[in-house]
Scaffold this motif. Structure first.
Motif, PDB file in Angstrom:
ATOM      1  N   VAL A 182      35.990  -0.385  10.955  1.00  0.00           N
ATOM      2  CA  VAL A 182      37.124  -1.195  10.518  1.00  0.00           C
ATOM      3  C   VAL A 182      36.747  -2.667  10.592  1.00  0.00           C
ATOM      4  O   VAL A 182      35.808  -3.054  11.300  1.00  0.00           O
ATOM      5  CB  VAL A 182      38.390  -0.902  11.359  1.00  0.00           C
ATOM      6  N   ASP A 183      37.473  -3.502   9.861  1.00  0.00           N
ATOM      7  CA  ASP A 183      37.106  -4.919   9.800  1.00  0.00           C
ATOM      8  C   ASP A 183      37.747  -5.781  10.890  1.00  0.00           C
ATOM      9  O   ASP A 183      37.550  -6.990  10.924  1.00  0.00           O
ATOM     10  CB  ASP A 183      37.415  -5.495   8.424  1.00  0.00           C
ATOM     11  N   GLY A 184      38.508  -5.171  11.764  1.00  0.00           N
ATOM     12  CA  GLY A 184      39.122  -5.937  12.849  1.00  0.00           C
ATOM     13  C   GLY A 184      40.512  -6.441  12.551  1.00  0.00           C
ATOM     14  O   GLY A 184      41.211  -6.925  13.434  1.00  0.00           O
ATOM     15  N   HIS A 185      40.937  -6.328  11.299  1.00  0.00           N
ATOM     16  CA  HIS A 185      42.274  -6.782  10.929  1.00  0.00           C
ATOM     17  C   HIS A 185      43.202  -5.632  10.576  1.00  0.00           C
ATOM     18  O   HIS A 185      44.350  -5.846  10.215  1.00  0.00           O
ATOM     19  CB  HIS A 185      42.193  -7.757   9.749  1.00  0.00           C
ATOM     20  N   ALA A 215      37.373   2.424  15.884  1.00  0.00           N
ATOM     21  CA  ALA A 215      36.952   1.185  15.220  1.00  0.00           C
ATOM     22  C   ALA A 215      35.534   1.266  14.653  1.00  0.00           C
ATOM     23  O   ALA A 215      35.246   0.690  13.598  1.00  0.00           O
ATOM     24  CB  ALA A 215      37.077   0.013  16.183  1.00  0.00           C
ATOM     25  N   ALA A 216      34.645   1.972  15.325  1.00  0.00           N
ATOM     26  CA  ALA A 216      33.263   2.083  14.855  1.00  0.00           C
ATOM     27  C   ALA A 216      33.133   2.971  13.622  1.00  0.00           C
ATOM     28  O   ALA A 216      32.088   3.003  12.976  1.00  0.00           O
ATOM     29  CB  ALA A 216      32.376   2.620  15.978  1.00  0.00           C
ATOM     30  N   GLN A 256      43.171   3.813  17.549  1.00  0.00           N
ATOM     31  CA  GLN A 256      42.984   4.712  16.416  1.00  0.00           C
ATOM     32  C   GLN A 256      43.417   4.049  15.115  1.00  0.00           C
ATOM     33  O   GLN A 256      44.447   3.379  15.066  1.00  0.00           O
ATOM     34  CB  GLN A 256      43.793   5.996  16.620  1.00  0.00           C
ATOM     35  N   TYR A 257      42.645   4.265  14.063  1.00  0.00           N
ATOM     36  CA  TYR A 257      42.891   3.675  12.749  1.00  0.00           C
ATOM     37  C   TYR A 257      43.082   4.784  11.722  1.00  0.00           C
ATOM     38  O   TYR A 257      42.397   5.808  11.766  1.00  0.00           O
ATOM     39  CB  TYR A 257      41.704   2.791  12.345  1.00  0.00           C
ATOM     40  N   ILE A 258      43.985   4.561  10.774  1.00  0.00           N
ATOM     41  CA  ILE A 258      44.268   5.554   9.728  1.00  0.00           C
ATOM     42  C   ILE A 258      43.054   5.697   8.816  1.00  0.00           C
ATOM     43  O   ILE A 258      42.430   4.709   8.434  1.00  0.00           O
ATOM     44  CB  ILE A 258      45.495   5.136   8.886  1.00  0.00           C
TER      45      ILE A 258
END
Length: 166
Positions: A52-55, A90-91, A138-140
């Protein structure tokens, strides 16, 4: 804080203190939080292991998914496409690529279609809450199986609660 007992025998509190945490229970506001993720067919890849880009919005570590709903805002097109929605860290490592929901084209091919998330990461009526807590943010992630989509837009609404806040 000042108190007064009214004619019905109820105690009325005045001042800034409204409730006290007690062993028997307490009132909390905003226990459930919501993440809204809008996406189109162009955002759906065969695999998703990109960092992910952090945003990007995320579900914080220590949380559990209470429920999820996918709302179709533009009909999806793709003869045999299967839409998978899950989570990754995130990774870019997948936690579960269809842990929120997996659905075929027939359930998302019209404006207004709704799919309720029933994947392995979403709480069911009973189960082990501890096992469903996320150790990391966690990211979608959205991916497809079988064939790519050629059109479609949707909004995913995920309701979660951070167990560490309780």
């Amino acid at each position: 804080m000042t108190t007064w007992t009214n004619e019905d025998g109820l105690t009325v509190n005045f001042g800034l203190d409204r409730s006290v945490k007690k062993a028997g229970g307490y009132t909390m506001e905003n226990v459930h939080k919501t993440l809204v993720h809008r996406f189109t067919y162009a955002d759906v890849a065969n695999t998703d292991t990109a960092a992910v880009d952090g945003h990007d919005a995320f579900i914080p570590a220590g949380s559990v998914l209470v429920r999820a709903m996918l709302y179709v805002t533009t009909a999806w097109v793709g003869a045999t496409g299967v839409l998978d929605i899950g989570l990754k860290v995130a990774a870019g490592t997948n936690t579960d690529d269809d842990g929120i929901l997996s659905t075929g084209i027939a359930t998302i091919d019209a404006l207004g279609d709704v799919v309720i998330g029933d994947g392995a990461l979403v709480l069911q009526e009973t189960g082990d809450l501890t096992a469903k807590r996320f150790a990391a943010n966690q990211y979608i992630m959205t991916t497809y199986d079988t064939a790519a989509f050629t059109a479609g837009e949707a909004t995913l609404v995920v309701e979660y609660m951070n167990v560490e806040d309780l």
